[in-house]
Design an enzyme around this catalytic site. Sequence first.
Site, PDB file in Angstrom:
ATOM      1  CE  LYS A   1      -2.446   3.255   2.564  1.00 55.33           C
ATOM      2  NZ  LYS A   1      -1.897   4.223   1.646  1.00 55.33           N
TER       3      LYS A   1
ATOM      4  CD  GLU B   1      12.221   3.940   9.569  1.00 53.78           C
ATOM      5  OE1 GLU B   1      12.108   4.868  10.411  1.00 53.78           O
ATOM      6  OE2 GLU B   1      12.334   4.130   8.358  1.00 53.78           O
TER       7      GLU B   1
ATOM      8  CD  GLU C   1       9.634  12.577  12.134  1.00 47.72           C
ATOM      9  OE1 GLU C   1       8.500  12.109  12.278  1.00 47.72           O
ATOM     10  OE2 GLU C   1      10.580  11.950  11.616  1.00 47.72           O
TER      11      GLU C   1
ATOM     12  CB  CYS D   1      12.199   8.733   9.268  1.00 44.71           C
ATOM     13  SG  CYS D   1      13.036   7.475   8.328  1.00 44.71           S
TER      14      CYS D   1
HETATM   15  P1  ADP Z   1       2.422  11.039   7.227  1.00 46.83           P
HETATM   16  O1  ADP Z   1       1.646  11.608   8.368  1.00 46.83           O
HETATM   17  O2  ADP Z   1       3.811  11.514   7.129  1.00 46.83           O
HETATM   18  O3  ADP Z   1       1.670  11.055   5.936  1.00 46.83           O
HETATM   19  P2  ADP Z   1       1.495   8.451   7.904  1.00 46.83           P
HETATM   20  O4  ADP Z   1       1.988   7.637   9.046  1.00 46.83           O
HETATM   21  O5  ADP Z   1       0.179   9.112   8.046  1.00 46.83           O
HETATM   22  O6  ADP Z   1       2.630   9.499   7.580  1.00 46.83           O
HETATM   23  O7  ADP Z   1       1.467   7.576   6.584  1.00 46.83           O
HETATM   24  C1  ADP Z   1       2.260   6.421   6.339  1.00 46.83           C
HETATM   25  C2  ADP Z   1       1.409   5.364   5.686  1.00 46.83           C
HETATM   26  O8  ADP Z   1       0.372   4.993   6.603  1.00 46.83           O
HETATM   27  C3  ADP Z   1       0.708   5.815   4.421  1.00 46.83           C
HETATM   28  O9  ADP Z   1       0.686   4.751   3.482  1.00 46.83           O
HETATM   29  C4  ADP Z   1      -0.680   6.152   4.911  1.00 46.83           C
HETATM   30  O10 ADP Z   1      -1.681   6.056   3.919  1.00 46.83           O
HETATM   31  C5  ADP Z   1      -0.885   5.103   5.981  1.00 46.83           C
HETATM   32  N1  ADP Z   1      -1.910   5.508   6.962  1.00 46.83           N
HETATM   33  C6  ADP Z   1      -2.253   6.756   7.323  1.00 46.83           C
HETATM   34  N2  ADP Z   1      -3.247   6.741   8.230  1.00 46.83           N
HETATM   35  C7  ADP Z   1      -3.560   5.448   8.453  1.00 46.83           C
HETATM   36  C8  ADP Z   1      -4.504   4.778   9.284  1.00 46.83           C
HETATM   37  N3  ADP Z   1      -5.351   5.439  10.057  1.00 46.83           N
HETATM   38  N4  ADP Z   1      -4.512   3.418   9.255  1.00 46.83           N
HETATM   39  C9  ADP Z   1      -3.664   2.736   8.471  1.00 46.83           C
HETATM   40  N5  ADP Z   1      -2.763   3.307   7.664  1.00 46.83           N
HETATM   41  C10 ADP Z   1      -2.700   4.646   7.645  1.00 46.83           C
END
Ligand code: ADP
Length: 508
Positions: A198, A274, A407, A309
């Site tokens: 994904k 990570e 961060e 990161c």
């Molecule tokens: P950022 O805030 O830097 O975008 P995220 O941790 O939100 O980093 O995103 C990292 C990955 O996690 C992406 O593929 C995002 O679509 C996914 N993601 C974001 N929110 C959720 C959630 N509630 N449940 C599962 N996956 C998520």
Amino acid sequence: MTAINTSISAGDVSEWTSRADAIRPEGRAFIHGRYLPAASGKTFDCINPATGKTIAQVASCATSDVDAAVKSARKAFDTGTWSQCDPSERRKSLIRLADLIEGAREELALLETLDTGKLLRDSLTLDIPGSADVFRFFGEACDKLLDEAVPAGSEALATITREPVGIVGAVVPWNFPLKMAAWKCAPALAAGNSVILKPAEQSPLTAIRIAALAVEAGIPEGVFNVLPGFGPEVGAPIGLHCDIDCVGFTGSTEIGKRFMTYAGRSNMKRIWLECGGKSAFVVFPDCKDLKAAAQAAAAGIFFNQGEVCSATSRLFVHEDITKELTPLLLEAAMAYQPGNPLDQASGMGAMISEEQTQRVLGYIEKGRGEADILIGGHRILQETGGSFIAPTIFNGVSAQAVIATDEIFGPVLSVIPFKTEAEVVAAANSSIYGLGASVWTNDLDRAIRLSRAMHVGSVSINTVDHVDLRTPFGGVKQSGNGRDLSLHAFDKYCDLKTTWIALQGGPV
Ligand code: ADP
Ligand code: MG
């Protein structure tokens, strides 16, 4: 980051711009060996953050697409054409995939840059060849990693064998889209798992594109699936699915924690994280080459717009050398002036999105009340329609300030003065994160002392954020648990099977 010695071939800005105008990216999901729209038919706009323009419509997947991918992935796993084959077959396919990625380097680099705003120069020389290298490394390794036989005496044969866990969900972020996908998918595939990738909603294009290359490389249908879409709609059902055995995640600490709850609420799947970081870069007065230190400090925060990161966003400088180091740092920062990502002369690209730009600018505003600004502190190039932020340095920051603890994930550096070794170790370790640290000193004892004292996953001495295929990358504390890269990455995607066979008769 290690530089890969591949020069940019072909063309100037205008040639790349016309290639960008002509590109028609694939935006569909990839399930059971085919490109498909989302079951709902929904799509979302994929935006180039350097121009604000839409470059593709991308499938907005949801639970039913996750279910379809899991069904296909499970079927593939159970038939064993990938999971049970002679690993030399997986080696050949993964090396072929690496070759195909390299062969499509210019196309993939352009997609990556249009999708994220990162410099084309970096996409061409680091992201794409670096991703190919990861597939090649794990492909090469998978038929050379031996299992174990245990000393069990003459009346038993005991073995410890690695088995693929089954279906691995790879949920990745937008800062190094193809590379992070490779870091998760290559070892998971090499170990014999089926994978559901994904990509982040901000950067789905290269992940979608390599699915076709995976088929060409001979990876059987169902073994590698790609589901673009939003976190709550695709990431959450992956985390909660009872037939997914493991998730490899890179992203924010907040969502990493959420994956741990998904596992607890469903099937206790293994979750490898990570997450965030706030890495320290420490310069002592005995550092022999302050100019090199300043250049590395600038690279450590301004490379990839600071969207890294392990970015060394806290620069601890001993008070005896601040006067000498500061002008060198400012000079080094000048090399990171943002510009058109397609232009080889640009020093930084665009931020990933308008949302992230606003978040970073919000931190800069907070910082103004906490410290002095040395350079930057504002957005630039508004006339492009894109999201660009000037390299920004705050001076005289307290280790407890918000800009020195949160961060930021942008080109914002906090310079923090210190007096003693004990004080700087305590301050560096006071973070909730523990990803990386860089220490600059020419005292061998101090270097070793500091590398032992830093509570992080990786320490770089007299270099910065050294990432290498052969060594693990990952963090402690709220930076996460798993380790990407190196042979240790296999551990995350395999279970250990103990087989104890009682033997009759004793020795001959
Ligand atoms: P950022 O805030 O830097 O975008 P995220 O941790 O939100 O980093 O995103 C990292 C990955 O996690 C992406 O593929 C995002 O679509 C996914 N993601 C974001 N929110 C959720 C959630 N509630 N449940 C599962 N996956 C998520
Ligand atoms: Mg988010």
